[in-house]
Every structure is written in structure tokens, then in C-alpha cells.
Design an enzyme around this catalytic site. Structure first.
Site, PDB file in Angstrom:
ATOM      1  N   TYR A  88     -21.315  -8.717  12.515  1.00  0.00           N
ATOM      2  CA  TYR A  88     -21.594 -10.141  12.306  1.00  0.00           C
ATOM      3  C   TYR A  88     -20.787 -10.690  11.131  1.00  0.00           C
ATOM      4  O   TYR A  88     -20.174 -11.760  11.216  1.00  0.00           O
ATOM      5  CB  TYR A  88     -23.098 -10.303  12.069  1.00  0.00           C
ATOM      6  CG  TYR A  88     -23.596 -11.711  11.925  1.00  0.00           C
ATOM      7  CD1 TYR A  88     -23.649 -12.571  13.018  1.00  0.00           C
ATOM      8  CD2 TYR A  88     -24.068 -12.178  10.698  1.00  0.00           C
ATOM      9  CE1 TYR A  88     -24.141 -13.862  12.888  1.00  0.00           C
ATOM     10  CE2 TYR A  88     -24.568 -13.461  10.554  1.00  0.00           C
ATOM     11  CZ  TYR A  88     -24.599 -14.303  11.652  1.00  0.00           C
ATOM     12  OH  TYR A  88     -25.100 -15.577  11.514  1.00  0.00           O
ATOM     13  N   LYS A 138      -7.211 -11.397   9.493  1.00  0.00           N
ATOM     14  CA  LYS A 138      -7.063 -11.060   8.080  1.00  0.00           C
ATOM     15  C   LYS A 138      -8.253 -11.540   7.247  1.00  0.00           C
ATOM     16  O   LYS A 138      -8.619 -10.896   6.251  1.00  0.00           O
ATOM     17  CB  LYS A 138      -5.758 -11.652   7.534  1.00  0.00           C
ATOM     18  CG  LYS A 138      -4.508 -10.951   8.055  1.00  0.00           C
ATOM     19  CD  LYS A 138      -4.527  -9.449   7.789  1.00  0.00           C
ATOM     20  CE  LYS A 138      -3.203  -8.771   8.023  1.00  0.00           C
ATOM     21  NZ  LYS A 138      -3.266  -7.307   7.827  1.00  0.00           N
ATOM     22  N   SER A 161      -5.539  -7.556   3.880  1.00  0.00           N
ATOM     23  CA  SER A 161      -5.652  -8.938   4.328  1.00  0.00           C
ATOM     24  C   SER A 161      -4.300  -9.615   4.114  1.00  0.00           C
ATOM     25  O   SER A 161      -3.259  -8.954   4.121  1.00  0.00           O
ATOM     26  CB  SER A 161      -6.773  -9.644   3.567  1.00  0.00           C
ATOM     27  OG  SER A 161      -6.942 -10.966   4.036  1.00  0.00           O
ATOM     28  N   TYR A 214      -3.755 -14.285  13.527  1.00  0.00           N
ATOM     29  CA  TYR A 214      -3.500 -13.460  12.342  1.00  0.00           C
ATOM     30  C   TYR A 214      -4.443 -13.840  11.202  1.00  0.00           C
ATOM     31  O   TYR A 214      -5.033 -12.969  10.539  1.00  0.00           O
ATOM     32  CB  TYR A 214      -2.041 -13.664  11.933  1.00  0.00           C
ATOM     33  CG  TYR A 214      -1.554 -12.806  10.794  1.00  0.00           C
ATOM     34  CD1 TYR A 214      -1.339 -11.444  10.965  1.00  0.00           C
ATOM     35  CD2 TYR A 214      -1.261 -13.367   9.561  1.00  0.00           C
ATOM     36  CE1 TYR A 214      -0.848 -10.662   9.927  1.00  0.00           C
ATOM     37  CE2 TYR A 214      -0.771 -12.596   8.520  1.00  0.00           C
ATOM     38  CZ  TYR A 214      -0.568 -11.248   8.702  1.00  0.00           C
ATOM     39  OH  TYR A 214      -0.087 -10.481   7.672  1.00  0.00           O
TER      40      TYR A 214
END
Length: 906
Positions: A467, A167, A149, A163
Site C-alpha cells: 500500500y 522512483k 530513486s 519512471y
């Protein structure tokens, strides 16, 4: 303690041709792993392809006696990457989802193509690779996954909606993988590194990059990938030798009676309580939590139903009269209730649904409201939806991104079509509608976006990898939009509802049905759509009469100052890295987070004395150097009035703006200006530092004392500067720099100042030169209770231009190009201006002070609104904080004033 090794383990690392991925590959190979070095070899923006990058890494590994193979496939072809591993090594044990690209652009300019391209590489690529490896993990009852991340994913970041979305989506993806993989010994975690790479080289200054080598990140990745690691579903921030877990913290929140008295007005009345994390007086079921799943709604709604009707006395009026609101997925369920509630409060509601929305429209009209139907699919018809709104009402004020679908399936059985279809509705649809509404919001300098996430997105959920990742992506997207929208009065907040609808009916137990009505969520949404909502970028959980706030909490962590940090350091300090018992932080922005990390990394109290190699005779030689004369600063009522006006004084306060007023006076923080009107200020401490670069100086704290009361409004002040302390902090230095200002004629002491500076990339002796006042060193922690006083202070768009006339002419505060060079989207306000604005707000309430101390913890942009919160800690001491309302950050903390009078006026 046995060393960590990867003998016979097969590791796939995506994006491994350079930066972090390359370093990971080399380190895994050194520890015995068989490494698949994947890299498409394209440019940073995702264009092109070249196999050379992966080949170079493999050649280096083989040259050093390791085992590796190159793979040149696009991460979207994850099955081919895994096939490379299996063909060469028989299986796969570890996946490092590291591949990434940048396509930065503001919301105003970002295209759907740019958004989806970044989502594809970061998120969909991670899905493809992990999905292909999953059967091998299950069969061998072993797997390790590390998702990469970013601070942008945690906090949002200007110009990075794509982005940040990707992330943050990787966080929800990791959480769900952790839950599904538990019984197969599959551990999934995520890191948010700030490291030197092709991406960060384009956005960070060189001095900072020196501290951010990938060698400081790799040890944590190695540990999380090892057989010894038992952590799963966890997140970590890592940079420059700092390692800390970061987790969700949920406020105890507020219970409302879930009946007809539960309105937007009572939410507005008690809104500050929802955001209050002081749970000392709350029952057990309303204590703060550090959760990995949704709240105990059964207990909460049971307790809520015992309450008397909600008291709306004194509540502010809530109205959405003539506001145009678009609500997606409003043909039924939650969206339908939202639409009816917004209409009840006077809004003109466009009811969107991919099915016929006329039933909701008819119900609104029958109740006396105004509504208009829109039958389009948010997944593919976003332009048509916005066009319908504009054609009907000419504008849009509020957007509620509510539309959603479920395609639940275990990760092992989930198809790419099921993954893509959920993402297209929840994430791409939310982005597109927000993007298309944005120009209308900017034009009218008003906009409210309410994005519906889910506890599955915040905490992950079994069988919902699609989801949960999409709903988690909405968090990063929303926080970025909140940052970008602040200057245009566009506020973006996030809501995770717990309610029974046709879509969620299957997940509720029989005994829970009919307890969580959709209309128990709507009051919060209505308030978040109003002109007066005080927050942006916040996340709320709600259901059954309960509302809480959710934020990040970071552990104190561990810091390594070793030039070559090993995986054993992580292993030995794991308890510190995951320890939340003391010194936790709640960062809300990338700036706030990185500043705190930088400060922590500087805190090396164990520096060897042998590093200090200065000759003792240097001190004597310095004394023989020719000294500058102490500066004399001449000022008059013009300077005083100019300064007072910059801090908000008006013609209604003649004592500040009219020199002939009998009570004409200066705001005491005026006494710091001498430090900006003298070159000797900086020169006097520069000689104590080695390799000093003024561009790497950060003003961390400031203390000021007025010794002669009242302070003069004209005269000549002579100032002497002296160091108080220099403290090495690794490769950085903290210096406390003092000054004393006296009347040039009488010699009477008028002001004393202490400025604490954090200076990167320099050295100094560890030395104390003078004692410090107790008030200057007190931490002044804000109490964990509601403030005794708070006031909002608007900051004019033009204030920096006015304030700089008092002495601080740094172009960072006025020149957009200079600000961009310093990596700010626009010029920032002077920190000492925020200091002075806060001081005046406190004077207006409590009276004059003669001592003030504060720590600078965040930036302020002209045009934002400050909120000064104050606590009376004793008869003469007021502790305060200064928040930035627009971005939900703290600009000043650990601050207090000491009053001149005996008691505070409160």
C-alpha cells in the site's frame, strides 16, 4: 577513525553491468565485499538479454583480487538472484536496488505496457529481490538496503510518468522496510542520484555529464550499506560531489470547525494560509513539522472542535455547475461523501465502484443532484469506465482517483499476489484512468485530477509495503502529470486523507472512532476541482478539521571537490549532510534542484592558489591588445513602445504606448537591453576566462540602476563594459560583469548594469576588479509572512516572439527543435522578460524605482501565469518573488526594487 570495510559481507547489486551499478560493484569489491553482479544485459528500453555485461564486471573484480559472481536473472526473479548469492557465499547482507530502464513518453502517448514495464523493473524487481533476502536479514539480525530513486521520483519530470511513479514508489517502500526492519537491525534508505549512466547519457549534454560520474555517488551508497550506518528510512540527493539529506516538511496548516460551516468556500478563503510555512504566530500544535508519520490528529480535531463556526464572509463563490466528475470507489466511505459533495456544488457525478453504486446515486438524486452509476473494477476496466462517462455526458472535466483496497501483511509474510493486487488498483488504475481522460482534458483546455494518496505513502507504515509503495508512486505520477498538464490548464493535486471508513476502520483506536468523518475531507476536494484553484502538483494532508501542505526540504549538505571522494568523506561529513539548521532549500522541480546543486558544487572556497598558474605579465599583454570601440546604441520611441508592450502595457496606459502622451515613459528595465545589442558585452569578459564556452553560461542574477531620472525615451547611449569580479568555483567560474551607459553627446551617466553569470567548465583568476553597490549584493530574503501584495501576470503563448524583437534573438526562446536540444520540452521565456514583467507589476502598485536586483531560480514557459509576491521592508524598498502558478515553482527570488519616491504606495 576506523576505515569502512565490507570484509565477509555479501552484496547484491542489480543492474550492475554498467553505469552506477558497475562502479558500485568495483568499489564494494575493493573494500572486501563478496559481490553478486546482477545484470540481464538488455538494452536501455528493457529489450533483450546478454550475459556479457555482468561477466565483464566480474572479470575486472577478480583481476583486481576481489571476489564476485555474475547473475543474469531478471530482477522479477529476485529469488533466483538471492539463490545465486546463497549458493556461492552462504547468505546476503546488502541489497542495492539499482536496476532500471527508460520508456519515456508523454501522457498522451504512453501505453499501459510502457508504464507497467518500467514499474516492473524498478519497483516490482526491488520487491522481488528484497523479499527473497528478507529471511536472511531477519535470521542474522543484519541487513542493509539502498533503493535507487531519482530527481524525477522526488519532483516529477516531463514525459516520465512511469519512471517518476516507480522512483517515488521506491521511497515509500524504503520507509516501510525501515519501520519493519528496525528490530532486526535492517536499515533501508533511498538515494536520488543524478549521475552519468546509460540512461542519463541520452538526456543530458556532454559538459554536464562530465561532472556526473558514478564515482561521485558511490561513497554515499557505500556508507549507507555499511555496518557503521545507523540511518534508516531516510532519503538523500547526490550529484557531482554534493550530498544532502532531503526530508518531508509539513506546514502548520489551518484548523476549521468540523461542522456544517466547513465548506469549500471557507477552504477557498483560507487556501493561501494552508500553503504558508510561516508558523511564527501559530500555537505549538500548528507549528511546521518534519515528520515520519501522520499528524497528531487527536489534538488537532480536539482543538478544531473548540473553534466557533467557520466564517465564510468575503469567501469566493465556489461552483461546479455542469462539470462532469468521475469519482472511483464512490459506492461507500470517502468516495461516497466526495460524490455527494461534488453533486451539491452542481457537478454531474459518475459514481464508480466495483460493487453496486446505485445507493450513492439514489442519495444524490434524492437531494436534487445529478448522478450516474458505473459498476466496473478500476484494476482492469478503465476503458469501460471512461466510455461510460463519455457515453452518458459526452465529456469529462474532473477525475478523482479514490478507489483503493488494503491487503495488509508484514513484509516477511506478504505474498506477490497481495503486492500486485494493491498496486493494480491504486497505481495502475490511477494511471490508466488519468491517461484515458487526458485527451478530453487537452481538447477542452481544462482538466482537474485529484489523486488520493495516504500518509502511509508519504511516510511508510508497518505492514503496508504494498500500500505505501503504491500510494508513494501516486506522488511522482501526479507531479509529472502536473508538469505535463500545465500548458493545457490541466491541474493535478494530491490529497492524503485521515478519515474513518469501512476500509480503514481496523486502524483506528476505539477512542478515535466517530471523530474523523469522511465529509471533513470533501470541502478541500471540491475546491481542488474548481476553475480557480491556484496550484498544481501540490500534496495536502487533511482530517478532523485540519488541512496542511507537505513539501520537500533539503539540507545544506556537504560538497566534495576531491577527484576521488571516499566513503570516509561521507562518514566525516555526515552531520553536515543531515544538518537542517541553516540554509535549507525547498526545491519543487528537477530543474530547481539541479541548478541549486550545481551552484553548491561550484562553491569551493578552498581552491589552492597553486591552481592559478597564469603569468603576472598576462595582464599587461592584455592591455596592449587592440580594443573594440565602445558600442553606441541608437533608440527611439518605437523601441520604447515595443518593449513596454512586451511587458504588458496596453492602450489603457497611454504613457507607455503613445509617444505624444504628456507622461510618455519607458519601464526602467529597458536599460539592460544594451547588453543584448552589443557583441562587446560578452567579448569583454571572455578574455578573462580560460576554456570559455558561451553555451555553458547561465545568467544567475541581474542588477540595474537608473542614474538619470526620468530615463530617456530616445537618444544615443554609449556603453563601456568592465569585469567586477571573477570567482573560481571548483571547475566553474562565477563572473560579475558590469556596464555603464552614458548619453553619447553629454556624457551623462544613464544606466549601470551588473550581470552575474555562472559558467561551467572554465577557469579564471580569483580577482575583484571593482566595488559593488550594497543593493546589488543584498540577499533580499523573502520574509516568512504573508506578502503585503500579490498579483497574477498571465504570460501570452506568443510573448517570446514579441519580446525577442527588443534584442535577445536566442533561438532557445522561439525554436522548438533548439529548445529540445537544450532538454526543454518547448521554448522557454527570456529570463529578462520575466524580470521586466515583474518590474512592471511592481510599478503599477508601488510606483517607479531606480534600482532593481533579482536572482533567476527557475524557467517560465510562454502560456503560464506568473504570480508576483511583494513585501514592504522599508519606506523605499520592496522585496519580491515571482512564482510560476502553473507548476508551483519560483522563477525569481532574492529580489527587490528601490523606489524613486519617499514611500511605497500600499
Amino acid at each position: 577513525m576506523s576505515p569502512v570495510d565490507f570484509k565477509d559481507k555479501v552484496v547484491i547489486i542489480t543492474g550492475a553491468g554498467g553505469g552506477l551499478g558497475k562502479y558500485y560493484s568495483l568499489e564494494f569489491a575493493k573494500l572486501g565485499a563478496k559481490v553478486v553482479v546482477n545484470d540481464l544485459g538488455g538494452a536501455l528500453n528493457g529489450q533483450g538479454g546478454n550475459s556479457k555485461a555482468a561477466d565483464v564486471v566480474v572479470d575486472e573484480i577478480v583481476k583486481n583480487g576481489g571476489v564476485a559472481v555474475a547473475d543474469y536473472n531478471n530482477v522479477l526473479d529476485g529469488d533466483k538472484i538471492v539463490e545465486t548469492a546463497v549458493k556461492n557465499f552462504g547468505t546476503v547482507h546488502v541489497i542495492i536496488n539499482n536496476a532500471g530502464i527508460l520508456r519515456d513518453a508523454s501522457m498522451k502517448k504512453m501505453t499501459e505496457k510502457d508504464y507497467k514495464l518500467v514499474i516492473d523493473v524498478h519497483l516490482n524487481g526491488a520487491f522481488a529481490v528484497t523479499k527473497a533476502a528478507w529471511p536472511y536479514f531477519q535470521k542474522q539480525k543484519y541487513g542493509r538496503i539502498v533503493n535507487t530513486s531519482s530527481p524525477a521520483g522526488l519532483y516529477g519530470n516531463f514525459g516520465q510518468a512511469n519512471y517518476a511513479s516507480a522512483k517515488s514508489a521506491l521511497l515509500g517502500f524504503a520507509e516501510t522496510l525501515a519501520k519493519e526492519g528496525a528490530k532486526y537491525n535492517i536499515k533501508a534508505n533511498a538515494i536520488a542520484p543524478l549521475a552519468r549512466s546509460r540512461m542519463t547519457e541520452s538526456i543530458l549534454p556532454p559538459p554536464m555529464l562530465e561532472k556526473l560520474g558514478p564515482e561521485k555517488v558511490a561513497p554515499l551508497v557505500l556508507y549507507l550499506s555499511s555496518a557503521e550506518n545507523e540511518l534508516t528510512g531516510q532519503f538523500f540527493e547526490v550529484a557531482a560531489g554534493f550530498y544532502a539529506q532531503i526530508r518531508w516538511e509539513r506546514s502548520g496548516g489551518v484548523l476549521f470547525k468540523p461542522d456544517q460551516s466547513f465548506t469549500a468556500e471557507v477552504v477557498a478563503k483560507r487556501f493561501s494560509e494552508i500553503l504558508d510555512y510561516d508558523d511564527s504566530r501559530k500555537p505549538e500544535y500548528l507549528k511546521n513539522q518534519y515528520p515520519f508519520m501522520l499528524n497528531d490528529y487527536a489534538t488537532l480535531t480536539n482543538e478544531a472542535r473548540k473553534l466557533p463556526a467557520n466564517d465564510a464572509s468575503g469567501a469566493p463563490t465556489v461552483s461546479l455547475k455542469d462539470k462532469v466528475v468521475l469519482i472511483t470507489g464512490a459506492g461507500a466511505g470517502l468516495g461516497k461523501e466526495y460524490a455527494k459533495w461534488f453533486a451539491k456544488y452542481g457537478a454531474k457525478v459518475v459514481v464508480n465502484d466495483f460493487k453496486d453504486a446505485t445507493k450513492t446515486v439514489d442519495e444524490i438524486k434524492a437531494a436534487g443532484g445529478e448522478a450516474w452509476p458505473d459498476q466496473h473494477d478500476v484494476a482492469k476496466d478503465s476503458e469501460a469506465i471512461i466510455k461510460n462517462v463519455i457515453d452518458k455526458y459526452g465529456t469529462i472535466d474532473i477525475l478523482v482517483n479514490n478507489a483503493g483496497i488494503l491487503r495488509d501483511r508484514s513484509f516477511a509474510k506478504m505474498s506477490k499476489q497481495e503486492w500486485d493486487s494493491v498496486q493494480q488498483v491504486h497505481l495502475i488504475g490511477t494511471f490508466n484512468l488519468s491517461r484515458l481522460a487526458w485527451p478530453y482534458f487537452v481538447e477542452k483546455q481544462f482538466g482537474r485530477i485529484i489523486n488520493i494518496t495516504s500518509t502511509s505513502g508519504i511516510y511508510g507504515n508497518f505492514g503496508q509495503a504494498n500500500y505505501s509503495s503504491s500510494k508513494a508512486g501516486i506522488l511522482g505520477l501526479s507531479k509529472t502529470m502536473a508538469i505535463e498538464g500545465a500548458k493545457n490548464n490541466i491541474k493535478v493535486n494530491i490529497v492524503a486523507p485521515h478519515a474513518e471508513t469501512a476500509m480503514t476502520l481496523t486502524i483506528f483506536r476505539e477512542q478515535d472512532k466517530n471523530l474523523y468523518h469522511a465529509d471533513q475531507v470533501a470541502p478541500l476536494l471540491v475546491y481542488l476541482g474548481t476553475d480557480d484553484v491556484p496550484v498544481t502538483g501540490e500534496t495536502f494532508e487533511i482530517g478532523g478539521g485540519w488541512i496542511g501542505n507537505t513539501r520537500w526540504q533539503r539540507a545544506k549538505g556537504a560538497v566534495s571537490h576531491d577527484e576521488h571522494t571516499t566513503v570516509e568523506f561521507i562518514k566525516e561529513h555526515l552531520n553536515e549532510i543531515t544538518d537542517f539548521t541553516t540554509d535549507t532549500e525547498n526545491p519543487k522541480s528537477t530543474t530547481e534542484s539541479s541548478m541549486a546543486i550545481l551552484s553548491a558544487v561550484g562553491g569551493d572556497d578552498d581552491d589552492d592558489d597553486e591552481d592559478e598558474e597564469e603569468d603576472e605579465g598576462d595582464e599587461e599583454e592584455d592591455e596592449e591588445d587592440e580594443e573594440e570601440d565602445d558600442p553606441v546604441w541608437r533608440f527611439d520611441d518605437r523601441d520604447v513602445i515595443l518593449y513596454n508592450i512586451a511587458l504588458g502595457a496596453t492602450t489603457k496606459q497611454l504613457k507607455y504606448v503613445y509617444e505624444n502622451d504628456s507622461d510618455f515613459q519607458v519601464i526602467p528595465t529597458f536599460g539592460h537591453l544594451i547588453t543584448f545589442n552589443s557583441g562587446k558585452s560578452q567579448n569583454s569578459f571572455a578574455k578573462l576566462l580560460r576554456n570559455f564556452n558561451p553555451m555553458l553560461l547561465l545568467h544567475g542574477e541581474h542588477y540595474l540602476k537608473v542614474h538619470s531620472w526620468p530615463p530617456p525615451t530616445e537618444g544615443e547611449i554609449k556603453t563601456t563594459f568592465e569585469p567586477i569580479a571573477t570567482t573560481p568555483k571548483g571547475t566553474n567560474v562565477v563572473i560579475v560583469h558590469g556596464s555603464k551607459s552614458v548619453d553619447n553627446k553629454s556624457g551623462e551617466l544613464i544606466y549601470s548594469n551588473e550581470a552575474t553569470y555562472f559558467i561551467r567548465n572554465c577557469q579564471a583568476d580569483n580577482k575583484v576588479y571593482a566595488d559593488r553597490p550594497a543593493f546589488a549584493t543584498n540577499q533580499f530574503l523573502a520574509p516568512k509572512r504573508a506578502p503585503d501584495y500579490q498579483v497574477d501576470v498571465p504570460v501570452s503563448e506568443d510573448l517570446a516572439a514579441l519580446y525577442r524583437l527588443s534584442g535577445d534573438r536566442n533561438p532557445l526562446h522561439i525554436d522548438p527543435n533548439f529548445a529540445k536540444g537544450a532538454k526543454f520540452p518547448k521554448p522557454i521565456l527570456h529570463g529578462m522578460c520575466t524580470y521586466g514583467l515583474s518590474a512592471k507589476a511592481l510599478i503599477d502598485k508601488f510606483g517607479m524605482f531606480n534600482e532593481i536586483k533579482a536572482r533567476f531560480t527557475g524557467i517560465v514557459f510562454p502560456g503560464e501565469t506568473l504570480r508576483v509576491l511583494a513585501w514592504k521592508e522599508s519606506d523605499d524598498t520592496i522585496v519580491f518573488q515571482t512564482h510560476v502558478v502553473d507548476r508551483g515553482t519560483i522563477a525569481i527570488n532574492n529580489a527587490a526594487i528601490k523606489l524613486v519616491g519617499d514611500k511605497a504606495k500600499i
